[in-house]
Design an enzyme around this catalytic site. Structure first.
Site, PDB file in Angstrom:
ATOM      1  N   ARG A   1       0.843  -1.198   0.000  1.00 37.62           N
ATOM      2  CA  ARG A   1       0.000   0.000   0.000  1.00 37.62           C
ATOM      3  C   ARG A   1       0.880   1.252   0.000  1.00 37.62           C
ATOM      4  NH1 ARG A   1      -5.142   1.665  -1.153  1.00 37.62           N
ATOM      5  NH2 ARG A   1      -6.212   2.682   0.569  1.00 37.62           N
TER       6      ARG A   1
ATOM      7  N   THR B   1     -10.132   0.181  -9.286  1.00 32.44           N
ATOM      8  CA  THR B   1      -9.069  -0.685  -8.856  1.00 32.44           C
ATOM      9  C   THR B   1      -9.121  -1.864  -9.819  1.00 32.44           C
ATOM     10  OG1 THR B   1      -9.393   0.174  -6.672  1.00 32.44           O
ATOM     11  CG2 THR B   1      -8.474  -2.054  -6.791  1.00 32.44           C
TER      12      THR B   1
HETATM   13  N1  GLY Z   1      -8.586   2.910  -3.164  1.00 34.71           N
HETATM   14  C1  GLY Z   1      -9.613   2.029  -2.782  1.00 34.71           C
HETATM   15  C2  GLY Z   1      -9.234   1.137  -1.656  1.00 34.71           C
HETATM   16  O1  GLY Z   1      -8.065   0.929  -1.401  1.00 34.71           O
HETATM   17  O2  GLY Z   1     -10.085   0.632  -0.987  1.00 34.71           O
END
Ligand code: GLY
Length: 551
Positions: free
Chosen positions: A81, A352
């Site tokens: 992340r 996503t």
């Molecule tokens: N950017 C969407 C998530 O990570 O949930």
């Protein structure tokens, strides 16, 4: 006789394999790597880099994500992340006392320190078999020679034309000739090819230091962003324990914090299994909505990066906490969101994209993102890739983010912290070994989509195609609305309205690309809501039967 022996040896060593992703070129890149002798991780890394070229609205090297790997014996969770850059702070998007959502979603200030390259390389370092340049070769070729845009993708470019036009470097690459590209048009990305070649040659130094890093920092300085050379150098992906959920006598491995996905899945699957409901009628969906509300209440109130914030993890995972709350679900009406006053501490003891790969032994479930479609809209000048707008996944006091999600102090911005996610890459292991590898895009709707496919498969006993295709719903506690996906049963929708739910119809919920064991065979299933493609590779005398790869 010799031929037969060779054939038997091939069959013994080459197992059927599957790849599925949101894009045909990327799926074929993964299949090619498997055919060249790579394992599921090599193939997944190839798919990840290929999507950065052929699916630029979400595939990326400028974002971040999560990967679950099954090595045949145990599950691993790789967190890559993005992190908040130096100088980031809680109120950085508040101007004149008001939260300014455009600052956290568009342009340089919206970007977190990218994790994708470090993550994919770390997975490859630990589990890959083929040399890195070989694994990156399909992506480099696709960037250099170009690929043809599908109708689905061309529509996305058109929809986001205003964002792509905001930044000259982005427009130069993604609006060739000054217009969104048409379906069938070839998109060539020479700058990106050069960046990918640097990564193939130098590994993480091809991105986190040297030329690419300097270009990122130059773009930051020019456009008012925060990411520094030090932030890039410091970025580290983390191996963590996956959430492990027992569901219908299977083990479900999914993301742990800083993604809320696995914890939400735990509540939704646990509540539905305990409910005893086994047919998809109004009572079933009422119970699922309430379970999702409970899970999203926890998300808003307690979840964040556990390396920075104190999170009541034991409570959130506790069966007693779950049972206390599901007992309170009224039979035929919603529990008002304002009456949620639950306390897990006392139990303390779109945008996503997802792809799945299985090589017969190892499985990879990967969801990664630049957050919004085309992320922050900002391409790094000279390096050819889009930066994320993941900073919007942090919470600012009193303000909801682009998904309407609220958050607590656990998810307020701090330097180096990871923003809370909903990504839910998941692997299911049962008595037959790997039984499902799946995940979805869709912001906060991701865990709802993944949970519903798992419930459809194992609770409602649907086949994988039905389980994926069945229209879905979503509720996230706040706003107090049930979102129904296109095609949802109108009779059930009416019954839910009758119980007092406020209903909002919206575009498809999720785009679940998975691989499923069905009647003794594995099948890749690309969600009909998306643009994906799955391929199965079957062993033959020469390794695998060929598949076609085209421009
Ligand atoms: N950017 C969407 C998530 O990570 O949930």
């Amino acid at each position: 006789m010799k031929k037969l022996a060779f054939f038997l040896v091939m069959l013994a060593f080459v197992r059927p394999a599957e790849v599925v992703s949101d894009n045909n070129y990327a799926t074929e890149a993964g299949a090619r790597i498997l055919m060249e002798g790579g394992n599921a991780v090599d193939a997944a890394v190839a798919v990840g880099f290929a999507l950065a070229v052929t699916y630029p609205s979400a595939g990326n090297i400028g974002g971040g994500g999560f990967m679950i790997i099954w090595d045949g014996r145990r599950a691993y969770f790789l967190d890559y992340r993005e992190t908040a850059p130096s100088g980031a702070h809680r109120d950085m998007y508040v101007k004149n006392g008001r939260f300014q959502p455009q600052l956290s979603t568009v342009g340089a200030l919206a970007a977190g320190v990218p994790g994708t390259v470090a993550g994919l390389l770390e997975a490859h370092r630990r589990f890959g078999k083929l040399p890195l340049p070989k694994v990156l070769a399909p992506a480099i070729e696709l960037a250099e020679r170009g690929f043809r845009l599908s109708v689905f993708q061309a529509r996305r470019f058109k929809r986001k034309e205003a964002l792509l036009r905001k930044f000259p470097e982005t427009a130069r690459i993604f609006l060739p000739g000054g217009r969104p590209p048409e379906p069938g048009q070839v998109l060539v990305q020479r700058d990106l090819a050069r960046t990918l070649r640097l990564i193939a040659k130098k590994g993480r130094d091809g991105f986190y230091s040297g030329r690419t890093a300097r270009l990122i920092v130059r773009t930051m300085k020019k456009c008012g962003g925060l990411i520094t050379l030090r932030d890039l150098k410091k970025y580290t992906p983390r191996w963590r324990r996956p959430e492990e959920i027992n569901f219908m006598r299977k083990r479900v491995y999914s993301s742990s914090l800083p993604s809320s996905g696995g914890l939400i899945l735990r509540t939704a699957l646990g509540a539905m299994e305990a409910s005893g409901l086994r047919s998809p009628d109004a009572i079933y969906y009422h119970t699922l909505i309430e379970a999702l509300k409970l899970a999203f209440y926890d998300r808003a109130k307690f979840m964040g990066d556990a390396d920075f914030a104190k999170v009541p993890l034991k409570g959130l995972r506790s069966r007693d906490y779950l049972m206390e709350r599901i007992k309170m679900i009224p039979l035929l009406c919603p529990l008002p969101p304002d009456e949620f006053k639950f306390d897990p501490w006392k139990y303390e003891k779109q945008q996503t994209t997802h792809f799945s790969v299985f090589d017969g032994k190892m499985a990879v479930s990967n969801t990664y993102t630049i957050n919004g479609l085309f992320g922050s809209g900002l391409v790094v000048e000279g390096a050819g890739f889009l930066l994320n707008n993941e900073m919007d996944d942090f919470s600012t006091p009193g303000a909801a983010n682009q998904f309407g999600a609220l958050g607590s102090e656990a998810n307020y911005i701090e330097e180096g912290k990871r923003m809370l996610s909903s990504m839910t890459p998941t692997i299911v292991v049962g008595k037959n070994g790997v039984e499902a590898v799946l995940g979805s895009p869709g912001g906060t709707t991701i865990p709802s989509a993944v949970a519903q496919v798992l419930l459809n498969l194992y609770l409602l006993k649907m086949d994988p195609w039905q389980a994926v295709a069945l229209p879905r719903l979503h509720h996230q506690w706040y706003p107090d609305l049930v979102f129904l996906g296109r095609g949802f049963d109108p009779g059930v929708a009416e019954a839910l309205k009758g119980m007092g739910y406020r209903i909002k119809w919206r575009r498809p919920i999720g785009d679940v690309n998975g691989i499923y064991l069905w009647k003794g065979r594995y099948y890749p299933v690309a969600d009909p809501r998306g643009d994906g493609k799955g391929v199965s590779l079957r062993p033959s005398t020469g390794g695998y039967e060929g598949i076609t790869t085209g421009r």
